[in-house]
Write a protein that holds these residues in place. Structure first.
Motif, PDB file in Angstrom:
ATOM      1  N   LEU A 150       7.883  -2.306  -7.614  1.00 44.50           N
ATOM      2  CA  LEU A 150       7.901  -2.714  -6.214  1.00 44.50           C
ATOM      3  C   LEU A 150       6.503  -3.117  -5.731  1.00 44.50           C
ATOM      4  O   LEU A 150       6.363  -4.071  -4.953  1.00 44.50           O
ATOM      5  N   SER A 151       5.475  -2.436  -6.196  1.00 43.07           N
ATOM      6  CA  SER A 151       4.101  -2.827  -5.864  1.00 43.07           C
ATOM      7  C   SER A 151       3.798  -4.224  -6.402  1.00 43.07           C
ATOM      8  O   SER A 151       3.215  -5.055  -5.708  1.00 43.07           O
ATOM      9  N   ALA A 152       4.197  -4.472  -7.635  1.00 44.14           N
ATOM     10  CA  ALA A 152       3.952  -5.779  -8.244  1.00 44.14           C
ATOM     11  C   ALA A 152       4.706  -6.888  -7.513  1.00 44.14           C
ATOM     12  O   ALA A 152       4.175  -7.984  -7.311  1.00 44.14           O
ATOM     13  N   VAL A 153       5.940  -6.601  -7.092  1.00 45.91           N
ATOM     14  CA  VAL A 153       6.717  -7.587  -6.333  1.00 45.91           C
ATOM     15  C   VAL A 153       6.028  -7.893  -5.005  1.00 45.91           C
ATOM     16  O   VAL A 153       5.941  -9.058  -4.583  1.00 45.91           O
ATOM     17  N   CYS A 154       5.509  -6.871  -4.346  1.00 51.46           N
ATOM     18  CA  CYS A 154       4.800  -7.078  -3.075  1.00 51.46           C
ATOM     19  C   CYS A 154       3.542  -7.916  -3.280  1.00 51.46           C
ATOM     20  O   CYS A 154       3.240  -8.798  -2.470  1.00 51.46           O
ATOM     21  N   VAL A 155       2.812  -7.656  -4.359  1.00 53.06           N
ATOM     22  CA  VAL A 155       1.614  -8.458  -4.647  1.00 53.06           C
ATOM     23  C   VAL A 155       2.017  -9.915  -4.862  1.00 53.06           C
ATOM     24  O   VAL A 155       1.390 -10.831  -4.315  1.00 53.06           O
ATOM     25  N   ALA A 156       3.056 -10.141  -5.655  1.00 51.33           N
ATOM     26  CA  ALA A 156       3.504 -11.511  -5.922  1.00 51.33           C
ATOM     27  C   ALA A 156       3.963 -12.202  -4.642  1.00 51.33           C
ATOM     28  O   ALA A 156       3.598 -13.361  -4.395  1.00 51.33           O
ATOM     29  N   LEU A 157       4.751 -11.518  -3.822  1.00 53.03           N
ATOM     30  CA  LEU A 157       5.221 -12.113  -2.559  1.00 53.03           C
ATOM     31  C   LEU A 157       4.053 -12.464  -1.647  1.00 53.03           C
ATOM     32  O   LEU A 157       4.011 -13.554  -1.057  1.00 53.03           O
ATOM     33  N   ARG A 158       3.118 -11.553  -1.534  1.00 54.94           N
ATOM     34  CA  ARG A 158       1.981 -11.799  -0.645  1.00 54.94           C
ATOM     35  C   ARG A 158       1.136 -12.967  -1.136  1.00 54.94           C
ATOM     36  O   ARG A 158       0.700 -13.806  -0.357  1.00 54.94           O
ATOM     37  N   GLU A 159       0.895 -13.032  -2.437  1.00 54.07           N
ATOM     38  CA  GLU A 159       0.065 -14.115  -2.974  1.00 54.07           C
ATOM     39  C   GLU A 159       0.764 -15.465  -2.858  1.00 54.07           C
ATOM     40  O   GLU A 159       0.123 -16.461  -2.534  1.00 54.07           O
ATOM     41  N   VAL A 160       2.066 -15.518  -3.117  1.00 45.11           N
ATOM     42  CA  VAL A 160       2.805 -16.772  -2.971  1.00 45.11           C
ATOM     43  C   VAL A 160       2.819 -17.196  -1.508  1.00 45.11           C
ATOM     44  O   VAL A 160       2.579 -18.370  -1.179  1.00 45.11           O
ATOM     45  N   GLN A 161       3.088 -16.250  -0.617  1.00 43.81           N
ATOM     46  CA  GLN A 161       3.090 -16.567   0.809  1.00 43.81           C
ATOM     47  C   GLN A 161       1.718 -17.051   1.248  1.00 43.81           C
ATOM     48  O   GLN A 161       1.600 -18.006   2.008  1.00 43.81           O
ATOM     49  N   PHE A 162       0.681 -16.419   0.768  1.00 43.81           N
ATOM     50  CA  PHE A 162      -0.668 -16.818   1.154  1.00 43.81           C
ATOM     51  C   PHE A 162      -1.013 -18.192   0.586  1.00 43.81           C
ATOM     52  O   PHE A 162      -1.608 -19.018   1.277  1.00 43.81           O
TER      53      PHE A 162
ATOM     54  N   HIS B 288       0.819  -1.211   0.000  1.00 45.02           N
ATOM     55  CA  HIS B 288       0.000   0.000   0.000  1.00 45.02           C
ATOM     56  C   HIS B 288       0.855   1.265   0.000  1.00 45.02           C
ATOM     57  O   HIS B 288       0.467   2.269  -0.606  1.00 45.02           O
ATOM     58  N   VAL B 289       2.003   1.225   0.654  1.00 46.51           N
ATOM     59  CA  VAL B 289       2.909   2.379   0.630  1.00 46.51           C
ATOM     60  C   VAL B 289       3.388   2.629  -0.800  1.00 46.51           C
ATOM     61  O   VAL B 289       3.379   3.773  -1.277  1.00 46.51           O
ATOM     62  N   PHE B 290       3.782   1.564  -1.501  1.00 47.74           N
ATOM     63  CA  PHE B 290       4.251   1.728  -2.880  1.00 47.74           C
ATOM     64  C   PHE B 290       3.117   2.160  -3.811  1.00 47.74           C
ATOM     65  O   PHE B 290       3.324   2.989  -4.705  1.00 47.74           O
ATOM     66  N   GLU B 291       1.922   1.605  -3.611  1.00 44.34           N
ATOM     67  CA  GLU B 291       0.786   2.012  -4.447  1.00 44.34           C
ATOM     68  C   GLU B 291       0.452   3.490  -4.241  1.00 44.34           C
ATOM     69  O   GLU B 291       0.284   4.238  -5.198  1.00 44.34           O
ATOM     70  N   LYS B 292       0.333   3.894  -2.983  1.00 40.23           N
ATOM     71  CA  LYS B 292       0.000   5.300  -2.700  1.00 40.23           C
ATOM     72  C   LYS B 292       1.150   6.223  -3.102  1.00 40.23           C
ATOM     73  O   LYS B 292       0.926   7.334  -3.573  1.00 40.23           O
ATOM     74  N   GLY B 293       2.384   5.747  -2.916  1.00 41.51           N
ATOM     75  CA  GLY B 293       3.545   6.531  -3.327  1.00 41.51           C
ATOM     76  C   GLY B 293       3.565   6.767  -4.825  1.00 41.51           C
ATOM     77  O   GLY B 293       3.872   7.874  -5.283  1.00 41.51           O
ATOM     78  N   SER B 294       3.222   5.741  -5.603  1.00 44.46           N
ATOM     79  CA  SER B 294       3.201   5.919  -7.062  1.00 44.46           C
ATOM     80  C   SER B 294       2.091   6.883  -7.478  1.00 44.46           C
ATOM     81  O   SER B 294       2.283   7.706  -8.379  1.00 44.46           O
ATOM     82  N   GLN B 295       0.951   6.818  -6.793  1.00 46.87           N
ATOM     83  CA  GLN B 295      -0.133   7.756  -7.104  1.00 46.87           C
ATOM     84  C   GLN B 295       0.259   9.191  -6.735  1.00 46.87           C
ATOM     85  O   GLN B 295      -0.013  10.132  -7.486  1.00 46.87           O
ATOM     86  N   LEU B 296       0.885   9.344  -5.581  1.00 48.14           N
ATOM     87  CA  LEU B 296       1.337  10.672  -5.150  1.00 48.14           C
ATOM     88  C   LEU B 296       2.400  11.205  -6.103  1.00 48.14           C
ATOM     89  O   LEU B 296       2.349  12.371  -6.513  1.00 48.14           O
ATOM     90  N   TRP B 297       3.357  10.361  -6.452  1.00 48.13           N
ATOM     91  CA  TRP B 297       4.432  10.774  -7.361  1.00 48.13           C
ATOM     92  C   TRP B 297       3.858  11.212  -8.710  1.00 48.13           C
ATOM     93  O   TRP B 297       4.271  12.233  -9.265  1.00 48.13           O
ATOM     94  N   LEU B 298       2.904  10.440  -9.219  1.00 49.32           N
ATOM     95  CA  LEU B 298       2.299  10.782 -10.501  1.00 49.32           C
ATOM     96  C   LEU B 298       1.546  12.116 -10.414  1.00 49.32           C
ATOM     97  O   LEU B 298       1.638  12.954 -11.319  1.00 49.32           O
ATOM     98  N   GLY B 299       0.829  12.320  -9.308  1.00 52.05           N
ATOM     99  CA  GLY B 299       0.102  13.577  -9.126  1.00 52.05           C
ATOM    100  C   GLY B 299       1.043  14.772  -9.042  1.00 52.05           C
ATOM    101  O   GLY B 299       0.797  15.817  -9.663  1.00 52.05           O
ATOM    102  N   LEU B 300       2.112  14.633  -8.251  1.00 47.54           N
ATOM    103  CA  LEU B 300       3.075  15.734  -8.125  1.00 47.54           C
ATOM    104  C   LEU B 300       3.803  15.978  -9.443  1.00 47.54           C
ATOM    105  O   LEU B 300       4.107  17.121  -9.793  1.00 47.54           O
ATOM    106  N   TRP B 301       4.090  14.923 -10.161  1.00 51.22           N
ATOM    107  CA  TRP B 301       4.754  15.037 -11.460  1.00 51.22           C
ATOM    108  C   TRP B 301       3.838  15.785 -12.440  1.00 51.22           C
ATOM    109  O   TRP B 301       4.286  16.667 -13.176  1.00 51.22           O
ATOM    110  N   ALA B 302       2.558  15.429 -12.436  1.00 53.90           N
ATOM    111  CA  ALA B 302       1.618  16.072 -13.347  1.00 53.90           C
ATOM    112  C   ALA B 302       1.464  17.562 -13.032  1.00 53.90           C
ATOM    113  O   ALA B 302       1.290  18.381 -13.946  1.00 53.90           O
TER     114      ALA B 302
END
Length: 170
Positions: free
Chosen positions: A96-108, A59-73
């Motif tokens: 990094l968001s995609a890696v976290c999703v993959a790690l969480r799903e594999v772990q789960f 969630h940090v990486f997801e929100k960070g990417s949204q914030l970064w995109l907004g500030l960039w725009a």
């Protein structure tokens, strides 16, 4: 999930003159003991801490990417920076968001397999250890339907619902 491991009633509970018994089901909510039996083989506290940590990072990486995109725009960060740097930072946050999703799903997926195996073994052990009178008074189709229905719930529904609950908690 605890229906398959329910112990069969004693043979003396059968009404006189009746060959088979009525099917009984436990009704009501799921007890905390059932949740504990399901969750304990996941990996305990280590599994919980790592799963929550990876979910928070996701969630940090997801929100960070949204914030970064907004500030960039809006052009509010680092004026004069080459556009490829903005793109690299944004791309890194997405990866990094995609890696976290993959790690969480594999772990789960790996974690949820252990409770399914454990509960399946317990249910099978109880059915096999049942007295012969249980098999005399309970139709084999009922045993098979109950057992396969419970295993289907364990294998598909319970992990799906638990994963959705974890996802919605953050």
């Amino acid at each position: 999930a605890s229906r398959a491991s329910a112990k069969p009633p004693p043979a003396s509970a059968k009404p006189a003159g009746k060959l088979t018994e009525e099917e009984d089901r436990v009704e009501g909510g799921i007890t905390w003991g059932t949740y504990k039996k399901y969750l304990s083989p996941f990996g305990g506290l280590w599994w919980l801490v790592t799963n929550v940590s990876v979910t928070i990072l996701l969630h940090v990486f997801e929100k960070g990417s949204q914030l970064w995109l907004g500030l960039w725009a809006e052009g509010r960060i680092f004026p004069g920076m080459p556009p490829y740097v903005y793109l690299l930072v944004y791309g890194a946050l997405i990866v990094l968001s995609a890696v976290c999703v993959a790690l969480r799903e594999v772990q789960f997926a790996l974690g949820s397999a252990r409770p399914m195996w454990t509960l399946h073994e317990n249910a099978l052990r109880h059915v096999i250890a049942a007295p012969m009178s249980y098999f005399d008074t309970t139709p084999s189709g009922r045993i098979i339907n109950r057992f396969t229905g419970d295993i289907q719930d364990l294998d598909f529904l319970l992990p799906l619902m638990f994963n959705q609950h974890v996802n919605m908690s953050f």
